[in-house]
Structure formats: C-alpha cells, structure tokens
Design a protein around this motif. Structure first.
Motif, PDB file in Angstrom:
ATOM      1  N   GLY A   1      35.966  26.946  54.154  1.00 15.37           N
ATOM      2  CA  GLY A   1      36.762  25.866  53.594  1.00 15.37           C
ATOM      3  C   GLY A   1      38.071  25.677  54.349  1.00 15.37           C
ATOM      4  N   ALA A   2      38.718  26.792  54.718  1.00 13.72           N
ATOM      5  CA  ALA A   2      39.964  26.699  55.482  1.00 13.72           C
ATOM      6  C   ALA A   2      39.707  26.072  56.844  1.00 13.72           C
ATOM      7  CB  ALA A   2      40.580  28.086  55.640  1.00 13.72           C
ATOM      8  N   GLN A   3      38.600  26.428  57.472  1.00 14.61           N
ATOM      9  CA  GLN A   3      38.283  25.852  58.773  1.00 14.61           C
ATOM     10  C   GLN A   3      37.993  24.359  58.650  1.00 14.61           C
ATOM     11  OE1 GLN A   3      34.810  27.488  60.656  1.00 14.61           O
ATOM     12  NE2 GLN A   3      35.357  26.675  62.658  1.00 14.61           N
ATOM     13  N   SER A   4      37.285  23.968  57.609  1.00 12.42           N
ATOM     14  CA  SER A   4      36.994  22.542  57.455  1.00 12.42           C
ATOM     15  C   SER A   4      38.264  21.759  57.118  1.00 12.42           C
ATOM     16  CB  SER A   4      35.927  22.317  56.395  1.00 12.42           C
ATOM     17  OG  SER A   4      36.409  22.689  55.118  1.00 12.42           O
ATOM     18  N   ARG A   5      39.176  22.332  56.310  1.00  8.18           N
ATOM     19  CA  ARG A   5      40.455  21.661  56.024  1.00  8.18           C
ATOM     20  C   ARG A   5      41.276  21.520  57.298  1.00  8.18           C
ATOM     21  NH1 ARG A   5      40.393  25.107  51.570  1.00  8.18           N
ATOM     22  NH2 ARG A   5      41.886  26.470  52.591  1.00  8.18           N
ATOM     23  N   LEU A   6      41.284  22.564  58.118  1.00 10.34           N
ATOM     24  CA  LEU A   6      42.015  22.507  59.387  1.00 10.34           C
ATOM     25  C   LEU A   6      41.417  21.447  60.307  1.00 10.34           C
ATOM     26  CD1 LEU A   6      44.256  23.807  61.129  1.00 10.34           C
ATOM     27  CD2 LEU A   6      42.507  25.338  62.007  1.00 10.34           C
ATOM     28  N   ARG A   7      40.106  21.389  60.341  1.00  9.37           N
ATOM     29  CA  ARG A   7      39.425  20.388  61.170  1.00  9.37           C
ATOM     30  C   ARG A   7      39.751  18.972  60.676  1.00  9.37           C
ATOM     31  NH1 ARG A   7      35.156  21.339  64.572  1.00  9.37           N
ATOM     32  NH2 ARG A   7      34.898  23.365  63.617  1.00  9.37           N
ATOM     33  N   ASP A   8      39.785  18.785  59.342  1.00 11.22           N
ATOM     34  CA  ASP A   8      40.110  17.470  58.776  1.00 11.22           C
ATOM     35  C   ASP A   8      41.560  17.081  59.069  1.00 11.22           C
ATOM     36  OD1 ASP A   8      37.566  17.268  57.787  1.00 11.22           O
ATOM     37  OD2 ASP A   8      38.113  17.911  55.752  1.00 11.22           O
ATOM     38  N   GLU A   9      42.471  18.035  58.975  1.00 14.50           N
ATOM     39  CA  GLU A   9      43.888  17.728  59.171  1.00 14.50           C
ATOM     40  C   GLU A   9      44.237  17.497  60.639  1.00 14.50           C
ATOM     41  OE1 GLU A   9      46.352  20.576  57.238  1.00 14.50           O
ATOM     42  OE2 GLU A   9      45.402  20.260  55.291  1.00 14.50           O
ATOM     43  N   MET A  10      43.592  18.241  61.534  1.00 12.52           N
ATOM     44  CA  MET A  10      43.895  18.082  62.957  1.00 12.52           C
ATOM     45  C   MET A  10      43.181  16.887  63.570  1.00 12.52           C
ATOM     46  SD  MET A  10      44.217  21.824  64.680  1.00 12.52           S
ATOM     47  CE  MET A  10      44.511  21.109  66.265  1.00 12.52           C
ATOM     48  N   GLY A  11      42.086  16.508  62.998  1.00 14.97           N
ATOM     49  CA  GLY A  11      41.348  15.372  63.537  1.00 14.97           C
ATOM     50  C   GLY A  11      40.509  15.761  64.735  1.00 14.97           C
ATOM     51  N   PRO A  12      40.261  14.807  65.634  1.00 12.17           N
ATOM     52  CA  PRO A  12      39.372  15.075  66.774  1.00 12.17           C
ATOM     53  C   PRO A  12      39.980  16.038  67.800  1.00 12.17           C
ATOM     54  CG  PRO A  12      40.258  12.855  66.894  1.00 12.17           C
ATOM     55  CD  PRO A  12      40.682  13.417  65.573  1.00 12.17           C
ATOM     56  N   GLU A  13      41.298  16.280  67.741  1.00  9.59           N
ATOM     57  CA  GLU A  13      41.907  17.205  68.708  1.00  9.59           C
ATOM     58  C   GLU A  13      41.460  18.639  68.467  1.00  9.59           C
ATOM     59  OE1 GLU A  13      44.214  15.296  66.758  1.00  9.59           O
ATOM     60  OE2 GLU A  13      44.195  13.662  68.201  1.00  9.59           O
ATOM     61  N   PHE A  14      40.954  18.944  67.271  1.00  3.16           N
ATOM     62  CA  PHE A  14      40.533  20.304  66.934  1.00  3.16           C
ATOM     63  C   PHE A  14      39.438  20.788  67.866  1.00  3.16           C
ATOM     64  CE2 PHE A  14      37.959  23.356  64.537  1.00  3.16           C
ATOM     65  CZ  PHE A  14      38.928  24.274  64.175  1.00  3.16           C
ATOM     66  N   ASP A  15      38.498  19.915  68.205  1.00  6.29           N
ATOM     67  CA  ASP A  15      37.387  20.304  69.074  1.00  6.29           C
ATOM     68  C   ASP A  15      37.816  20.412  70.532  1.00  6.29           C
ATOM     69  OD1 ASP A  15      35.598  20.402  66.945  1.00  6.29           O
ATOM     70  OD2 ASP A  15      35.219  18.242  67.084  1.00  6.29           O
ATOM     71  N   GLU A  16      38.930  19.782  70.902  1.00  2.00           N
ATOM     72  CA  GLU A  16      39.382  19.794  72.291  1.00  2.00           C
ATOM     73  C   GLU A  16      40.235  21.012  72.630  1.00  2.00           C
ATOM     74  OE1 GLU A  16      41.436  16.133  72.732  1.00  2.00           O
ATOM     75  OE2 GLU A  16      39.664  14.919  72.341  1.00  2.00           O
ATOM     76  N   VAL A  17      40.666  21.780  71.628  1.00  2.00           N
ATOM     77  CA  VAL A  17      41.533  22.927  71.859  1.00  2.00           C
ATOM     78  C   VAL A  17      40.708  24.081  72.414  1.00  2.00           C
ATOM     79  CG1 VAL A  17      43.050  24.613  70.758  1.00  2.00           C
ATOM     80  CG2 VAL A  17      43.112  22.233  70.036  1.00  2.00           C
ATOM     81  N   ASP A  18      41.218  24.686  73.480  1.00  2.00           N
ATOM     82  CA  ASP A  18      40.562  25.865  74.046  1.00  2.00           C
ATOM     83  C   ASP A  18      41.145  27.091  73.339  1.00  2.00           C
ATOM     84  OD1 ASP A  18      39.171  27.668  75.555  1.00  2.00           O
ATOM     85  OD2 ASP A  18      40.400  27.411  77.362  1.00  2.00           O
ATOM     86  N   TRP A  19      40.445  27.582  72.308  1.00  2.00           N
ATOM     87  CA  TRP A  19      40.966  28.654  71.475  1.00  2.00           C
ATOM     88  C   TRP A  19      41.047  29.972  72.232  1.00  2.00           C
ATOM     89  CZ3 TRP A  19      43.381  26.963  67.454  1.00  2.00           C
ATOM     90  CH2 TRP A  19      42.980  25.787  66.850  1.00  2.00           C
ATOM     91  N   ARG A  20      40.201  30.186  73.214  1.00  2.00           N
ATOM     92  CA  ARG A  20      40.260  31.429  73.989  1.00  2.00           C
ATOM     93  C   ARG A  20      41.556  31.508  74.785  1.00  2.00           C
ATOM     94  NH1 ARG A  20      35.880  30.355  77.332  1.00  2.00           N
ATOM     95  NH2 ARG A  20      35.239  28.657  76.020  1.00  2.00           N
ATOM     96  N   LYS A  21      42.069  30.366  75.203  1.00  2.00           N
ATOM     97  CA  LYS A  21      43.313  30.336  75.965  1.00  2.00           C
ATOM     98  C   LYS A  21      44.511  30.704  75.084  1.00  2.00           C
ATOM     99  CE  LYS A  21      45.983  26.801  78.074  1.00  2.00           C
ATOM    100  NZ  LYS A  21      46.016  25.440  78.553  1.00  2.00           N
ATOM    101  N   LEU A  22      44.404  30.478  73.781  1.00  2.00           N
ATOM    102  CA  LEU A  22      45.495  30.754  72.856  1.00  2.00           C
ATOM    103  C   LEU A  22      45.399  32.139  72.218  1.00  2.00           C
ATOM    104  CD1 LEU A  22      45.593  27.293  71.076  1.00  2.00           C
ATOM    105  CD2 LEU A  22      47.079  28.115  72.890  1.00  2.00           C
ATOM    106  N   ASP A  23      44.543  32.979  72.734  1.00  2.00           N
ATOM    107  CA  ASP A  23      44.359  34.318  72.188  1.00  2.00           C
ATOM    108  C   ASP A  23      45.640  35.128  72.384  1.00  2.00           C
ATOM    109  OD1 ASP A  23      43.409  36.679  71.231  1.00  2.00           O
ATOM    110  OD2 ASP A  23      41.974  37.036  72.854  1.00  2.00           O
TER     111      ASP A  23
END
Length: 130
Positions: free
Chosen positions: A46-68
């Motif tokens: 649920g938290a991930q889906s809320r984050l995805r809804d709030e960030m919009g399409p930019e959520f899929d473009e973020v390179d999460w491994r780079k922000l480790d």
C-alpha cells in the motif's frame, strides 16, 4: 540471508519457540505470525502504491540502485568534489621554479617559495562549505 540470519539460526529459533510455546499453542502462534507477516506485506504494498500515485510517472524513471545509501562513501564524495575544481600547480613544481632563483647555486639553504594569492585567484578551500 536477511540481517545475518542463516538457516541454522532460523532452525534454532524454531526449536526454541516450540519448547517455549509448547505443542498445544504452537499452531495458534504460527497462525498469528502468518497474519502479522501478511499485514506487513500489505502495508508495504500500500505504501508503494501511494508513493507511485503521488510521484506520478517519474516514479518508474528513478534509478533506485543509484540512490542506494550504501554507495555513499564520504571520502569518495569529498575527493570528487575537490577534483571538480580547477587544477592547482603542485608545490613541488613551484619549488622547482624557485630553485632557479639567484643564490640557489651558492650552496646556501634553498630559497623558500611563497605562494601569493591575488584577488582573481580562487581561495584554496571551498568558501561555500565554511
């Protein structure tokens, strides 16, 4: 495994739980543990889906491994920040040019090289960091 827990440690925890809880209460405890794990998983989804809804399409473009955060080594960050500046002449090169000054061949002590900064030169430190 997760947080240094190996299969042997999990097995030992299970055996200890079986002795401490007892055979008659063990099935209820396992069901309660299963419910807690499912609730936690649903909460995280649920938290991930809320984050995805709030960030919009930019959520899929973020390179999460780079922000480790494990990749952030303060020494590397400082080294890269210092190397971004314009290169400064090494002290050895300044001393070599100062060695050709008059009196250097007389056998006396080597001349002392002095570095003089003018108003046009950048400071030898990061003025924004102080």
């Amino acid at each position: 495994m997760f947080m240094g827990i190996t299969f042997e440690k999990l097995l030992l925890i299970g055996v200890l739980a079986a002795f401490l809880i007892g055979p008659e209460r063990l099935p209820r405890a396992a069901e309660a543990l299963t419910r807690w794990i499912k609730r936690g998983r649903d909460y995280l989804r649920g938290a991930q889906s809320r984050l995805r809804d709030e960030m919009g399409p930019e959520f899929d473009e973020v390179d999460w491994r780079k922000l480790d955060p494990r990749k952030y080594d303060p020494r590397r960050i400082i080294r890269e920040a210092l190397l971004d500046d314009a290169p400064v002449a090494p002290v050895a090169a300044m001393a070599a040019t100062a060695g050709s000054a008059p009196g250097a061949a007389s056998g006396g002590p080597p001349p002392v090289s002095r570095v003089v900064f003018t108003a046009d030169d950048p400071p030898p430190f990061d003025s924004e960091a102080t």
